[in-house]
Design an enzyme around this catalytic site. Structure first.
Site, PDB file in Angstrom:
ATOM      1  N   ASP A 219       0.861  -1.202   0.000  1.00  0.00           N
ATOM      2  CA  ASP A 219       0.000   0.000   0.000  1.00  0.00           C
ATOM      3  C   ASP A 219       0.889   1.241   0.000  1.00  0.00           C
ATOM      4  OD1 ASP A 219       0.158  -1.300   2.985  1.00  0.00           O
ATOM      5  OD2 ASP A 219       0.523   0.850   3.041  1.00  0.00           O
ATOM      6  N   ASP A 221       0.500   3.619   2.284  1.00  0.00           N
ATOM      7  CA  ASP A 221       0.218   4.176   3.608  1.00  0.00           C
ATOM      8  C   ASP A 221      -0.919   5.204   3.462  1.00  0.00           C
ATOM      9  OD1 ASP A 221       0.764   3.973   6.362  1.00  0.00           O
ATOM     10  OD2 ASP A 221       1.852   5.862   6.309  1.00  0.00           O
TER      11      ASP A 221
HETATM   12  N1  LIG Z   1       1.161   1.304   5.813  1.00  0.00           N
HETATM   13  C1  LIG Z   1       1.690   0.449   6.686  1.00  0.00           C
HETATM   14  N2  LIG Z   1       2.118   0.894   7.893  1.00  0.00           N
HETATM   15  C2  LIG Z   1       2.683   0.027   8.777  1.00  0.00           C
HETATM   16  N3  LIG Z   1       2.814  -1.283   8.553  1.00  0.00           N
HETATM   17  C3  LIG Z   1       2.384  -1.758   7.372  1.00  0.00           C
HETATM   18  N4  LIG Z   1       2.385  -2.998   6.859  1.00  0.00           N
HETATM   19  C4  LIG Z   1       1.840  -2.937   5.617  1.00  0.00           C
HETATM   20  N5  LIG Z   1       1.471  -1.675   5.324  1.00  0.00           N
HETATM   21  C5  LIG Z   1       1.802  -0.928   6.396  1.00  0.00           C
END
Ligand SMILES: Nc1ncnc2[nH]cnc12
Ligand SMILES: CSC[C@H]1O[C@H](OP(=O)(O)O)[C@H](O)[C@@H]1O
Length: 309
Positions: A219, A221
């Site tokens: 992703d 975030d």
């Molecule tokens: N955006 C994110 N923040 C923290 N840990 C994660 N693991 C996968 N995506 C994450």
């Protein structure tokens, strides 16, 4: 307590979110023993590859994902792997991308960590009367990183890129970051974010284990305009796509890693802690030394205390 490495296991794999087994290799047995730091998060599965090399697999969050990142019993996990003979660990982790060019489904080999955990995770074996300060300038093993990076074409065939030498920020969680935090980490030069690298990487250093995390982007975030903010749903969906690639990459790496181990390429870690102990003999706690024999069978010799027991 004694070392238990009669299986001749030298390689450990820690599976993260979405990777709870390594079942394309033949399972030899499962081990679940208590360590002086409690039980590991899952049974350790000992598998054997087609060349007869044994590989230990451990699920970081346990069966069914029952430990949140702050609860993972990392000291027990790493101690259990070391006790059965593991010298090299490849740790898998789902991460958020903090960079446009690191796309979901890309893989990343970080070489640096910024620690944003909150001090609530037990993160050392050296306390209570036997103190050591490990060197942590380079938290990952560069030899291992180079070895993995050589196999980047395994991913490129499927449209994913393997990025090397990136900076990982490890946050406490379990809630994801605020948008301001996400932007702050970007301004600090961080490239990817997870909740798992600390204390795993520190503990591996203390145990003289060569450790490299393979991060798998799931992703963006929450910093990227026009992109869906990270949710567990997004992470799990993309991890389902990443896990086939992870297994492909591991299959490509293993023969090379086994050869490198046989050629002694990871020997330089051994004995590295000898420069880190600081407690003088008179102040050293016997109980603590006994506990550490589980992971360092030669601890008495190392500390010059062979006449103690
Ligand atoms: N955006 C994110 N923040 C923290 N840990 C994660 N693991 C996968 N995506 C994450
Ligand atoms: C399930 S989303 C957040 C969770 O995913 C990552 O886990 P892992 O590193 O074990 O793959 C991240 O670090 C968080 O723990």
């Amino acid at each position: 307590m004694t070392s238990n490495n009669e299986d001749g296991v030298r390689i450990g794999i820690i599976g993260g979110s979405g990777i709870y087994n390594f079942d394309h290799l033949k399972t030899i047995k499962e081990i679940y023993h208590e360590t002086p730091w409690g039980y590991p998060s899952s049974k350790i599965t000992i598998t054997e590859d087609p060349r007869g090399f044994k590989i230990a697999f451990l699920s970081r969050h346990g069966k069914g994902h029952k430990y949140n990142p702050s609860e993972v019993p990392s000291r027990a996990n790493l101690a259990a792997l070391k006790n059965i003979g593991v010298e090299v660990i490849i740790a898998l982790s789902a991460v958020g991308s903090l960079r446009e060019e690191i796309k979901p489904k890309d893989f990343i080999l970080p070489d640096q960590i910024i620690d944003r955990t909150k001090g609530i995770r037990p993160s050392t074996y050296f306390e209570n009367g036997l103190i050591a300060h490990v060197s942590f300038a380079d938290p990952f093993n560069q030899t291992l990183s180079e070895l993995i990076y050589k196999h980047k074409n395994v991913l490129e065939g499927g449209g994913s890129t393997l990025h090397q030498n990136k900076t990982l920020v490890c946050m406490e969680g379990p809630a994801f970051s605020t948008r301001a935090e996400s932007n702050l980490y970007r301004s600090w030069g961080c490239d990817v974010i997870n909740m798992s690298a600390i204390p795993e990487a520190k503990l591996a250093k203390e145990l003289e284990i060569a450790y490299q995390m393979i991060c798998m982007s799931t992703d963006y975030d929450c910093w990227r305009q026009g992109e869906e903010d990270v949710t567990v749903d997004v992470v799990v969906n993309n991890m389902n796509k990443n896990s086939a690639n992870a297994k492909k990459l591991l299959e490509a790496i293993l023969p090379d890693l086994e050869q490198s181990l046989n050629d002694g390429k990871f020997e330089s870690n051994k004995g590295s802690m000898n420069y880190s102990f600081i407690t003088n003999k008179e102040s050293t706690d016997k109980e603590q030394v006994k506990k550490l024999e589980f992971v360092f069978p030669d601890i008495l010799d190392r500390l010059g205390l062979s006449d103690w027991f």
